[in-house]
Design a protein around this motif. Structure first.
Motif, PDB file in Angstrom:
ATOM      1  N   GLY A  40       0.792  -1.221   0.000  1.00  0.00           N
ATOM      2  CA  GLY A  40       0.000   0.000   0.000  1.00  0.00           C
ATOM      3  C   GLY A  40       0.824   1.271   0.000  1.00  0.00           C
ATOM      4  O   GLY A  40       2.058   1.249  -0.011  1.00  0.00           O
ATOM      5  N   ILE A  41       0.117   2.379   0.025  1.00  0.00           N
ATOM      6  CA  ILE A  41       0.753   3.687   0.055  1.00  0.00           C
ATOM      7  C   ILE A  41       0.212   4.493   1.229  1.00  0.00           C
ATOM      8  O   ILE A  41      -0.795   4.142   1.843  1.00  0.00           O
ATOM      9  CB  ILE A  41       0.502   4.479  -1.251  1.00  0.00           C
ATOM     10  CG1 ILE A  41      -1.003   4.740  -1.449  1.00  0.00           C
ATOM     11  CG2 ILE A  41       1.098   3.766  -2.438  1.00  0.00           C
ATOM     12  CD1 ILE A  41      -1.318   5.637  -2.633  1.00  0.00           C
ATOM     13  N   ALA A  42       0.905   5.558   1.549  1.00  0.00           N
ATOM     14  CA  ALA A  42       0.416   6.584   2.472  1.00  0.00           C
ATOM     15  C   ALA A  42       0.441   7.905   1.714  1.00  0.00           C
ATOM     16  O   ALA A  42       1.066   8.014   0.649  1.00  0.00           O
ATOM     17  CB  ALA A  42       1.285   6.654   3.723  1.00  0.00           C
ATOM     18  N   PHE A  43      -0.227   8.899   2.264  1.00  0.00           N
ATOM     19  CA  PHE A  43      -0.311  10.179   1.572  1.00  0.00           C
ATOM     20  C   PHE A  43       0.527  11.227   2.293  1.00  0.00           C
ATOM     21  O   PHE A  43       0.619  11.232   3.524  1.00  0.00           O
ATOM     22  CB  PHE A  43      -1.771  10.622   1.455  1.00  0.00           C
ATOM     23  CG  PHE A  43      -2.572   9.715   0.560  1.00  0.00           C
ATOM     24  CD1 PHE A  43      -2.494   9.849  -0.816  1.00  0.00           C
ATOM     25  CD2 PHE A  43      -3.376   8.717   1.099  1.00  0.00           C
ATOM     26  CE1 PHE A  43      -3.209   9.001  -1.648  1.00  0.00           C
ATOM     27  CE2 PHE A  43      -4.096   7.867   0.272  1.00  0.00           C
ATOM     28  CZ  PHE A  43      -4.012   8.013  -1.111  1.00  0.00           C
ATOM     29  N   PRO A  44       1.156  12.123   1.539  1.00  0.00           N
ATOM     30  CA  PRO A  44       2.058  13.116   2.131  1.00  0.00           C
ATOM     31  C   PRO A  44       1.292  14.292   2.715  1.00  0.00           C
ATOM     32  O   PRO A  44       0.078  14.422   2.549  1.00  0.00           O
ATOM     33  CB  PRO A  44       2.887  13.562   0.928  1.00  0.00           C
ATOM     34  CG  PRO A  44       1.936  13.437  -0.235  1.00  0.00           C
ATOM     35  CD  PRO A  44       1.085  12.229   0.071  1.00  0.00           C
ATOM     36  N   ASP A  45       2.014  15.137   3.422  1.00  0.00           N
ATOM     37  CA  ASP A  45       1.468  16.418   3.861  1.00  0.00           C
ATOM     38  C   ASP A  45       2.518  17.492   3.627  1.00  0.00           C
ATOM     39  O   ASP A  45       3.709  17.200   3.510  1.00  0.00           O
ATOM     40  CB  ASP A  45       1.037  16.374   5.333  1.00  0.00           C
ATOM     41  CG  ASP A  45       2.202  16.100   6.273  1.00  0.00           C
ATOM     42  OD1 ASP A  45       3.021  17.023   6.473  1.00  0.00           O
ATOM     43  OD2 ASP A  45       2.308  14.979   6.795  1.00  0.00           O
ATOM     44  N   MET A  46       2.069  18.712   3.532  1.00  0.00           N
ATOM     45  CA  MET A  46       2.976  19.804   3.176  1.00  0.00           C
ATOM     46  C   MET A  46       3.990  20.109   4.271  1.00  0.00           C
ATOM     47  O   MET A  46       5.033  20.696   4.008  1.00  0.00           O
ATOM     48  CB  MET A  46       2.169  21.056   2.844  1.00  0.00           C
ATOM     49  CG  MET A  46       1.444  20.985   1.511  1.00  0.00           C
ATOM     50  SD  MET A  46       2.575  20.713   0.109  1.00  0.00           S
ATOM     51  CE  MET A  46       3.469  22.266   0.112  1.00  0.00           C
TER      52      MET A  46
END
Length: 557
Positions: A40-46
């Motif tokens: 799976g993947i995870a999502f980034p944040d700024m």
């Protein structure tokens, strides 16, 4: 001769929610044959990963043993379980097994990356079993917030493991299979050595609610709305998409799906025969000509994703559609921890437009796809495992789940990412710790967590950038005029003077005093300039910028 052993090693998803990747192995120590469960993947944040597109688990340990990897098994079609397939298959080159709906999504990901979709093999449900080296693996149906989810029954010479994947106990999930307690009891009949179990909702002490409870609440909400009605939810929650669309249809509204993920999920569900009676939809182009009070948009972006339809609508127009005062926007979803700021930004933007925002604050318009504590207890009792290994949760979830297992008379083991457990003895034991991390999809390339690319990006964001150009003649004399250009720093200092001019003046004084040995050594000259620029910046504006030095050496004619 080395004895055979059964091992479990999480590379992602244990100690975090997202980016799931779990390794099982059996064989002589150091020569085990391996399978991978989920990618799976995870999502980034700024804040921590600016500019990054998605985050993948670091599977270097597995790639170093690629000749021993038998197969990949995907439990279901959520991005944190299947999203890495397209990005990493080129390296793994290993057969991928999944049930038909998940297989459809996985094939699409391979095609997007120019890979052969035939590398994904459609699996039948348990009791069918797949041979993978020393393992036999079956897909045990579970209810979740996406169709055809499955736990895995993993048989090895050392015993049976049940890996739950994401699940809930739902007798009427609207779309997909209900939880079948009899089938689970049948799978556990011969004894379960280890239950590797979803921990997401271990702190929720009330019984889980069925997806079927949401639809009756949606219909009166949509029917009472004036103006345009917009709803956002997880694109993968096909059951919710149908309930929303049926509520819109009952209110006499045309339904328009907006967002690539929304269309992809519904297309896959129709192709696999999971959605056979979805209300007719109109295209965004057709929707533009329909009166607002007769239109319902179902859009992506329930977690505040900046490029998704929800965020774009909150900032202005999207596919020609524009929200106005008196419209209604429903968040039929739960905000995942970490996304609160992005979701709140959209809600505030909508509020400024005069749009009425409806959330699930009262629990009317969303139910979780994960098992609450009573459901976990039920599965513990159904499977009666020797050992419970919590996964799919932050460390606090894993620890609480292990305590729950122990309160029910079982052994609970906390094994965060990188912890290798041996499960073949009388009691589980930690036999190794593997370095795990993250791989960033940054544009069209894969970047290691410790490669410095994102670190440098963060430093520039925090401290600004100064570019300094200096010229040195053929006698190793520095010419007096230096040039400084600033990015991400104030143009003027507190005294009103130009910050760049102050740096140039300071450097001119420094460079006029250096000897030819320093001027002739690029490394020494650059170090002196960097220190000088940072001193001025620190004194005047309290920042230590990143500094790039361009040294031009003039050759004699």
């Amino acid at each position: 001769m080395a004895r055979d052993r059964l091992i479990y090693l999480p590379l992602g998803g244990a100690g975090e929610i997202g980016m799931n990747a779990y390794v099982y192995g059996y064989g002589p120590e150091g020569k085990e044959r391996l399978i991978l469960v989920d990618l799976g993947i995870a999502f980034p944040d700024m804040d921590s990963t600016p500019g990054v597109d998605v985050i993948l688990p670091d599977i270097s340990w597995l790639l170093d043993r690629l000749d021993r990897v038998e197969a990949v098994f995907i439990t279901h079609g959520h991005e944190d379980h299947v999203g890495g397939v397209g990005h990493l298959f080129r390296k793994l080159k290993t057969p991928i097994h999944a049930r038909r709906f998940t297989a459809n999504l996985a094939r699409r990901k391979l095609v997007e990356k120019g890979q052969d979709p035939n590398n994904v093999i459609t699996a039948e449900a348990y009791p069918a079993m797949i041979d993978a080296g020393p393992f036999r693996v079956g897909f045990l149906p579970v209810s979740h917030s996406i169709p055809e989810s499955a736990a895995l029954v993993i048989d090895s010479p050392a015993g049976r493991i049940i890996h739950t994947g994401d699940f809930k106990i739902d007798p009427s999930p609207v779309v997909g299979e209900p939880f079948d307690a009899d089938l689970w009891a049948e799978a556990a009949k011969g004894g379960v050595r280890a239950l590797v179990c979803d921990s997401t909702n271990v702190f929720s002490k009330h019984e889980g609610r069925s997806e079927a409870e949401v639809a009756p609440n949606l219909k009166p909400l949509v029917a009472s709305a004036t103006g345009l009605f917009v709803a956002t939810t997880f694109a993968s929650n096909v059951a919710r998409l149908r309930s929303l669309a049926e509520a819109g249809e009952a209110a006499g509204r045309s339904i328009c799906l907006m967002g690539r993920a929304m269309r992809r999920m519904t297309e896959a569900a129709v192709e696999e025969g999971i959605l056979t009676d979805f209300p007719r939809t109109v295209s965004p182009e057709e929707a533009a000509d329909i009166p607002r009070e007769n239109l319902m948009l179902i859009v992506t972006g329930s977690q505040g994703e900046r490029r998704a339809a929800s965020a774009q609508l909150s900032r202005g127009k999207y596919f020609g559609m524009e929200l106005k005062e008196g419209d209604t926007f429903l968040f039929s979803s739960k905000t995942i921890p970490g996304n609160e700021k992005d979701v709140a930004r959209i809600m505030n933007n909508l509020s400024e437009m005069g749009v009425d925002v409806v959330t699930d604050a009262d629990g009317l318009y969303h139910v979780s796809g994960h098992a609450n504590r009573p459901d976990l207890e039920t599965v513990h009792r159904l499977t009666d495992p020797q050992v419970v290994i919590p996964m799919h949760g932050e460390h606090r979830h894993l620890r609480e789940h292990a305590k729950l297992a122990e309160s029910l008379g079982r052994v609970g083991v906390v094994a965060p990412n990188g912890t290798m457990l041996e499960l073949s003895g009388n009691a589980p034991k930690v036999v190794d710790h593997v370095e795990t991390g993250r791989t960033y999809v940054d544009g069209s390339t894969l970047v290691g967590q410790f490669d410095g690319v994102v670190r440098d990006r963060i430093r520039m964001a925090l401290n600004g950038l100064a570019v300094v150009a200096v010229m040195v003649d053929d006698d190793d004399e520095v010419l007096e005029d230096t040039w400084v250009d600033l990015r991400g720093l104030p143009e003027v200092a507190g005294n009103g003077a130009s910050l760049a001019d102050m740096m140039e003046e300071h450097l001119a004084g420094q460079l006029a005093r250096i000897d030819t040995r320093t001027a002739g050594d690029d490394e020494k000259l650059e170090d002196l300039i960097v220190k000088g620029v940072r001193k001025v910046a620190q004194d005047e504006v309290g920042k230590r910028p990143e500094v790039t030095v361009l040294i031009t050496r003039l050759a004699a004619e």
